[in-house]
Design a protein around this motif. Structure first.
Motif, PDB file in Angstrom:
ATOM      1  N   GLY A   1       0.804  -1.213   0.000  1.00 47.52           N
ATOM      2  CA  GLY A   1       0.000   0.000   0.000  1.00 47.52           C
ATOM      3  C   GLY A   1       0.834   1.257   0.000  1.00 47.52           C
TER       4      GLY A   1
ATOM      5  N   PHE B   1       0.852   5.173   1.708  1.00 41.99           N
ATOM      6  CA  PHE B   1       0.376   6.045   2.769  1.00 41.99           C
ATOM      7  C   PHE B   1       1.008   7.418   2.549  1.00 41.99           C
ATOM      8  CE2 PHE B   1      -1.416   2.969   5.880  1.00 41.99           C
ATOM      9  CZ  PHE B   1      -1.086   1.805   5.213  1.00 41.99           C
TER      10      PHE B   1
ATOM     11  N   VAL C   1      -3.726   6.256   5.092  1.00 45.07           N
ATOM     12  CA  VAL C   1      -3.640   5.359   3.948  1.00 45.07           C
ATOM     13  C   VAL C   1      -4.218   6.057   2.729  1.00 45.07           C
ATOM     14  CG1 VAL C   1      -5.824   4.226   4.530  1.00 45.07           C
ATOM     15  CG2 VAL C   1      -4.154   3.055   3.077  1.00 45.07           C
TER      16      VAL C   1
ATOM     17  N   ALA D   1      -4.218   0.818  -1.474  1.00 49.55           N
ATOM     18  CA  ALA D   1      -3.600  -0.465  -1.181  1.00 49.55           C
ATOM     19  C   ALA D   1      -4.090  -1.486  -2.197  1.00 49.55           C
ATOM     20  CB  ALA D   1      -3.917  -0.916   0.249  1.00 49.55           C
TER      21      ALA D   1
ATOM     22  N   SER E   1      -8.621   5.851  -0.746  1.00 51.68           N
ATOM     23  CA  SER E   1      -9.306   6.757   0.158  1.00 51.68           C
ATOM     24  C   SER E   1     -10.235   7.657  -0.651  1.00 51.68           C
ATOM     25  CB  SER E   1      -8.303   7.594   0.947  1.00 51.68           C
ATOM     26  OG  SER E   1      -7.617   8.489   0.088  1.00 51.68           O
TER      27      SER E   1
ATOM     28  N   TYR F   1       2.315  -5.263   3.706  1.00 45.45           N
ATOM     29  CA  TYR F   1       1.444  -5.767   4.755  1.00 45.45           C
ATOM     30  C   TYR F   1       1.936  -7.118   5.295  1.00 45.45           C
ATOM     31  CZ  TYR F   1      -2.058  -2.164   3.823  1.00 45.45           C
ATOM     32  OH  TYR F   1      -2.721  -0.968   3.700  1.00 45.45           O
TER      33      TYR F   1
ATOM     34  N   PRO G   1      -0.044  -3.108   7.758  1.00 48.47           N
ATOM     35  CA  PRO G   1       1.271  -2.790   7.200  1.00 48.47           C
ATOM     36  C   PRO G   1       2.366  -3.107   8.200  1.00 48.47           C
ATOM     37  CG  PRO G   1       0.084  -0.788   7.790  1.00 48.47           C
ATOM     38  CD  PRO G   1      -0.878  -1.918   7.952  1.00 48.47           C
TER      39      PRO G   1
END
Length: 121
Positions: A35, A37, A47, A50, A61, A99, A108
């Motif tokens: 992912g 971030f 985040v 991902a 998001s 992750y 993660p």
């Protein structure tokens, strides 16, 4: 140990595009979700996007949905983030993460050092 190295950050005008890359090395055998971030100045890390180990599941998001696209390389130890229609609010340090498991329900575990993205208005 796993090392993650990001690249592709930089300065871009609002409305422009950047493509971030992240490559994992070290003990990378196995299949893991990865992912992106970001941490904006004065804010908590959040985040952005991902992807599951097989690219079958992705997450974005709400603030980036429709403008960013996450993808994985063929060897599955590389992940990309194509960022289009960038906004000044996208200015942040962007971090890549691997992750603990194959799907996004895991956490993660390993982090890159981050790459700075600055969007000018």
């Amino acid at each position: 140990q796993v090392q993650l190295v990001e690249s592709g950050g930089g300065l871009v005008q609002a409305g422009g595009s950047l493509r971030l890359s992240c490559t994992a090395s070290g003990r990378t055998f196995g299949n893991y979700a990865m992912g992106w971030f970001r941490r904006a100045p004065g804010k908590e890390r959040e985040v952005v996007s991902a992807v599951s180990w097989d690219s079958g599941t992705t997450y974005y998001s709400d603030s980036v949905k429709g403008r960013l696209t996450i993808s994985r390389g063929g060897a599955k130890n590389t992940v990309y983030l194509q960022m289009d229609s960038l906004k000044p609010g996208g200015t942040a340090v962007y971090y890549c993460a691997r992750y603990t498991g194959t799907y996004l329900s895991t956490e993660p575990q390993y982090w890159g050092q981050g790459t700075q993205v600055t969007v000018s208005s």
